[in-house]
Scaffold this motif. Structure first.
Motif, PDB file in Angstrom:
ATOM      1  N   GLN A 129       0.837  -1.204   0.000  1.00 40.82           N
ATOM      2  CA  GLN A 129       0.000   0.000   0.000  1.00 40.82           C
ATOM      3  C   GLN A 129       0.872   1.254   0.000  1.00 40.82           C
ATOM      4  OE1 GLN A 129      -3.145   0.262   3.036  1.00 40.82           O
ATOM      5  NE2 GLN A 129      -4.410   1.124   1.401  1.00 40.82           N
ATOM      6  N   ALA A 130       1.947   1.243   0.773  1.00 48.28           N
ATOM      7  CA  ALA A 130       2.863   2.394   0.800  1.00 48.28           C
ATOM      8  C   ALA A 130       3.546   2.577  -0.561  1.00 48.28           C
ATOM      9  CB  ALA A 130       3.908   2.208   1.907  1.00 48.28           C
ATOM     10  N   LEU A 131       3.944   1.474  -1.183  1.00 50.00           N
ATOM     11  CA  LEU A 131       4.546   1.517  -2.516  1.00 50.00           C
ATOM     12  C   LEU A 131       3.558   2.124  -3.512  1.00 50.00           C
ATOM     13  CD1 LEU A 131       6.691   0.692  -4.681  1.00 50.00           C
ATOM     14  CD2 LEU A 131       5.572  -1.542  -4.742  1.00 50.00           C
ATOM     15  N   CYS A 132       2.317   1.666  -3.475  1.00 53.54           N
ATOM     16  CA  CYS A 132       1.294   2.173  -4.395  1.00 53.54           C
ATOM     17  C   CYS A 132       1.016   3.657  -4.153  1.00 53.54           C
ATOM     18  CB  CYS A 132       0.015   1.348  -4.260  1.00 53.54           C
ATOM     19  SG  CYS A 132       0.181  -0.311  -4.977  1.00 53.54           S
ATOM     20  N   ALA A 133       1.036   4.077  -2.889  1.00 54.80           N
ATOM     21  CA  ALA A 133       0.824   5.499  -2.578  1.00 54.80           C
ATOM     22  C   ALA A 133       1.945   6.341  -3.181  1.00 54.80           C
ATOM     23  CB  ALA A 133       0.753   5.693  -1.062  1.00 54.80           C
ATOM     24  N   ALA A 134       3.183   5.849  -3.112  1.00 52.58           N
ATOM     25  CA  ALA A 134       4.320   6.580  -3.679  1.00 52.58           C
ATOM     26  C   ALA A 134       4.190   6.674  -5.206  1.00 52.58           C
ATOM     27  CB  ALA A 134       5.636   5.908  -3.293  1.00 52.58           C
ATOM     28  N   ILE A 135       3.783   5.582  -5.844  1.00 53.40           N
ATOM     29  CA  ILE A 135       3.614   5.594  -7.303  1.00 53.40           C
ATOM     30  C   ILE A 135       2.493   6.567  -7.686  1.00 53.40           C
ATOM     31  CG2 ILE A 135       2.885   4.208  -9.300  1.00 53.40           C
ATOM     32  CD1 ILE A 135       5.789   3.630  -8.270  1.00 53.40           C
ATOM     33  N   ALA A 136       1.402   6.536  -6.946  1.00 56.94           N
ATOM     34  CA  ALA A 136       0.268   7.417  -7.249  1.00 56.94           C
ATOM     35  C   ALA A 136       0.650   8.887  -7.081  1.00 56.94           C
ATOM     36  CB  ALA A 136      -0.924   7.063  -6.354  1.00 56.94           C
ATOM     37  N   SER A 137       1.349   9.217  -5.980  1.00 58.44           N
ATOM     38  CA  SER A 137       1.625  10.630  -5.704  1.00 58.44           C
ATOM     39  C   SER A 137       2.872  11.150  -6.410  1.00 58.44           C
ATOM     40  CB  SER A 137       1.747  10.861  -4.197  1.00 58.44           C
ATOM     41  OG  SER A 137       2.870  10.166  -3.681  1.00 58.44           O
ATOM     42  N   ASP A 138       3.932  10.337  -6.504  1.00 55.65           N
ATOM     43  CA  ASP A 138       5.201  10.829  -7.045  1.00 55.65           C
ATOM     44  C   ASP A 138       5.354  10.598  -8.549  1.00 55.65           C
ATOM     45  OD1 ASP A 138       5.630  11.285  -4.354  1.00 55.65           O
ATOM     46  OD2 ASP A 138       7.111   9.683  -4.127  1.00 55.65           O
ATOM     47  N   TYR A 139       4.594   9.638  -9.101  1.00 55.61           N
ATOM     48  CA  TYR A 139       4.779   9.270 -10.507  1.00 55.61           C
ATOM     49  C   TYR A 139       3.477   9.302 -11.303  1.00 55.61           C
ATOM     50  CZ  TYR A 139       9.435   8.076  -8.999  1.00 55.61           C
ATOM     51  OH  TYR A 139      10.698   8.155  -8.480  1.00 55.61           O
ATOM     52  N   GLY A 140       2.509  10.087 -10.839  1.00 57.32           N
ATOM     53  CA  GLY A 140       1.270  10.248 -11.588  1.00 57.32           C
ATOM     54  C   GLY A 140       0.553   8.928 -11.846  1.00 57.32           C
ATOM     55  N   ASN A 141       0.690   7.994 -10.911  1.00 59.57           N
ATOM     56  CA  ASN A 141       0.025   6.686 -10.983  1.00 59.57           C
ATOM     57  C   ASN A 141       0.553   5.811 -12.127  1.00 59.57           C
ATOM     58  OD1 ASN A 141      -1.805   5.075  -9.514  1.00 59.57           O
ATOM     59  ND2 ASN A 141      -3.344   5.261 -11.117  1.00 59.57           N
ATOM     60  N   ASP A 142       1.769   6.129 -12.610  1.00 58.86           N
ATOM     61  CA  ASP A 142       2.386   5.360 -13.700  1.00 58.86           C
ATOM     62  C   ASP A 142       3.735   4.826 -13.218  1.00 58.86           C
ATOM     63  OD1 ASP A 142       3.643   4.387 -15.977  1.00 58.86           O
ATOM     64  OD2 ASP A 142       3.419   6.242 -17.131  1.00 58.86           O
ATOM     65  N   ALA A 143       3.751   3.559 -12.780  1.00 60.42           N
ATOM     66  CA  ALA A 143       4.969   2.972 -12.215  1.00 60.42           C
ATOM     67  C   ALA A 143       6.132   2.979 -13.209  1.00 60.42           C
ATOM     68  CB  ALA A 143       4.688   1.546 -11.730  1.00 60.42           C
ATOM     69  N   GLY A 144       5.839   2.872 -14.493  1.00 63.84           N
ATOM     70  CA  GLY A 144       6.898   2.869 -15.500  1.00 63.84           C
ATOM     71  C   GLY A 144       7.706   4.154 -15.548  1.00 63.84           C
ATOM     72  N   ARG A 145       7.102   5.247 -15.067  1.00 65.23           N
ATOM     73  CA  ARG A 145       7.832   6.527 -15.039  1.00 65.23           C
ATOM     74  C   ARG A 145       9.023   6.473 -14.101  1.00 65.23           C
ATOM     75  NH1 ARG A 145       4.183  11.373 -13.684  1.00 65.23           N
ATOM     76  NH2 ARG A 145       6.271  12.278 -13.515  1.00 65.23           N
ATOM     77  N   VAL A 146       9.020   5.574 -13.123  1.00 66.89           N
ATOM     78  CA  VAL A 146      10.155   5.457 -12.197  1.00 66.89           C
ATOM     79  C   VAL A 146      11.437   5.306 -13.008  1.00 66.89           C
ATOM     80  CG1 VAL A 146      11.240   4.039 -10.393  1.00 66.89           C
ATOM     81  CG2 VAL A 146       8.766   4.470 -10.325  1.00 66.89           C
ATOM     82  N   TRP A 147      11.431   4.464 -14.037  1.00 76.20           N
ATOM     83  CA  TRP A 147      12.630   4.292 -14.849  1.00 76.20           C
ATOM     84  C   TRP A 147      12.595   5.062 -16.157  1.00 76.20           C
ATOM     85  CZ3 TRP A 147       9.943   0.070 -12.828  1.00 76.20           C
ATOM     86  CH2 TRP A 147       9.074  -0.615 -13.682  1.00 76.20           C
ATOM     87  N   ARG A 148      11.418   5.257 -16.742  1.00 76.99           N
ATOM     88  CA  ARG A 148      11.360   6.009 -18.014  1.00 76.99           C
ATOM     89  C   ARG A 148      11.865   7.435 -17.849  1.00 76.99           C
ATOM     90  NH1 ARG A 148       6.203   3.997 -18.707  1.00 76.99           N
ATOM     91  NH2 ARG A 148       5.370   6.065 -18.339  1.00 76.99           N
ATOM     92  N   ASP A 149      11.584   8.059 -16.713  1.00 73.05           N
ATOM     93  CA  ASP A 149      11.956   9.451 -16.486  1.00 73.05           C
ATOM     94  C   ASP A 149      13.337   9.623 -15.850  1.00 73.05           C
ATOM     95  OD1 ASP A 149       9.404   9.855 -17.453  1.00 73.05           O
ATOM     96  OD2 ASP A 149       8.587  10.682 -15.592  1.00 73.05           O
ATOM     97  N   ALA A 150      14.023   8.516 -15.560  1.00 71.90           N
ATOM     98  CA  ALA A 150      15.348   8.615 -14.921  1.00 71.90           C
ATOM     99  C   ALA A 150      16.329   9.283 -15.886  1.00 71.90           C
ATOM    100  CB  ALA A 150      15.842   7.228 -14.526  1.00 71.90           C
TER     101      ALA A 150
END
Length: 192
Positions: free
Chosen positions: A93-114
């Motif tokens: 749940q904490a992981l999902c909250a971080a993806i929702a708030s920090d990456y616009g709910n798109d987990a792929g942005r974690v690496w695409r935007d690096a």
């Protein structure tokens, strides 16, 4: 932007549908890594598919917004999603909250935007449930399986065998045997 390849599946579970989900849904891959402790690789990485089946989706914002006790119940439903369903429900749940708030709910942005290797590593380490070893393994999976190699990738990529090297059921068995042998060596040497 770096060239990305898209594997059709990651052979981590022994289940075709679960393996495909790991390759198709970035959030599934991250949840698998979050669950990858004190259970087999197969159990951990099957978790995202089981979770999706039970919830009807893998939407980070929706998971983050669930009542914690409701998500806990989903994790405890038999067979339990993990050996430690309560603490893992909280981590996911904490992981999902971080993806929702920090990456616009798109987990792929974690690496695409690096912007570079160090940025990729920093982004992964900032995610709940992803520590140093998991970040290194994720960097290897992203680089070797998805072609995610931003400038400076080599400086943060692991130089030891990881799940990034697993491209078949045989490779997974070999990786797990090596990991068991390494842990046995550590115990024999008085390590952990």
């Amino acid at each position: 932007m770096h060239a990305m390849t898209q594997p059709t599946s990651l052979p981590f579970t022994g289940d075709d549908a679960a393996d495909r989900l790991l390759a198709e849904e970035p959030l599934a891959l991250l949840i698998g890594f979050a669950l990858d402790q004190q259970v087999t690789v197969q159990k951990a990485f099957s978790g995202p598919a089981v979770l999706k089946e039970r919830l009807g989706h893998l939407d980070a914002a929706r998971i983050a917004a669930m009542a914690p006790e409701a998500l806990d119940a989903v994790f405890r439903e038999r067979p339990a999603l993990h050996r430690f369903p309560g603490s893992m429900a909280g981590k996911v749940q904490a992981l999902c909250a971080a993806i929702a708030s920090d990456y616009g709910n798109d987990a792929g942005r974690v690496w695409r935007d690096a912007t570079d290797g160090k940025d990729l590593e920093r982004r992964l380490l900032s995610l709940p449930g992803i520590g140093e070893m998991k970040a290194k393994s994720l960097i290897a999976v992203l680089g070797k399986q998805f072609g995610v190699r931003p400038p400076g990738y080599e400086a943060v990529a692991p130089t030891w065998p990881t799940l990034g090297d697993v491209d078949s059921a045989e490779a997974l068995a070999s990786y797990q045997a090596g990991k068991r042998a390494h842990k046995a060596e550590l115990r024999a040497a008085g390590g952990d």
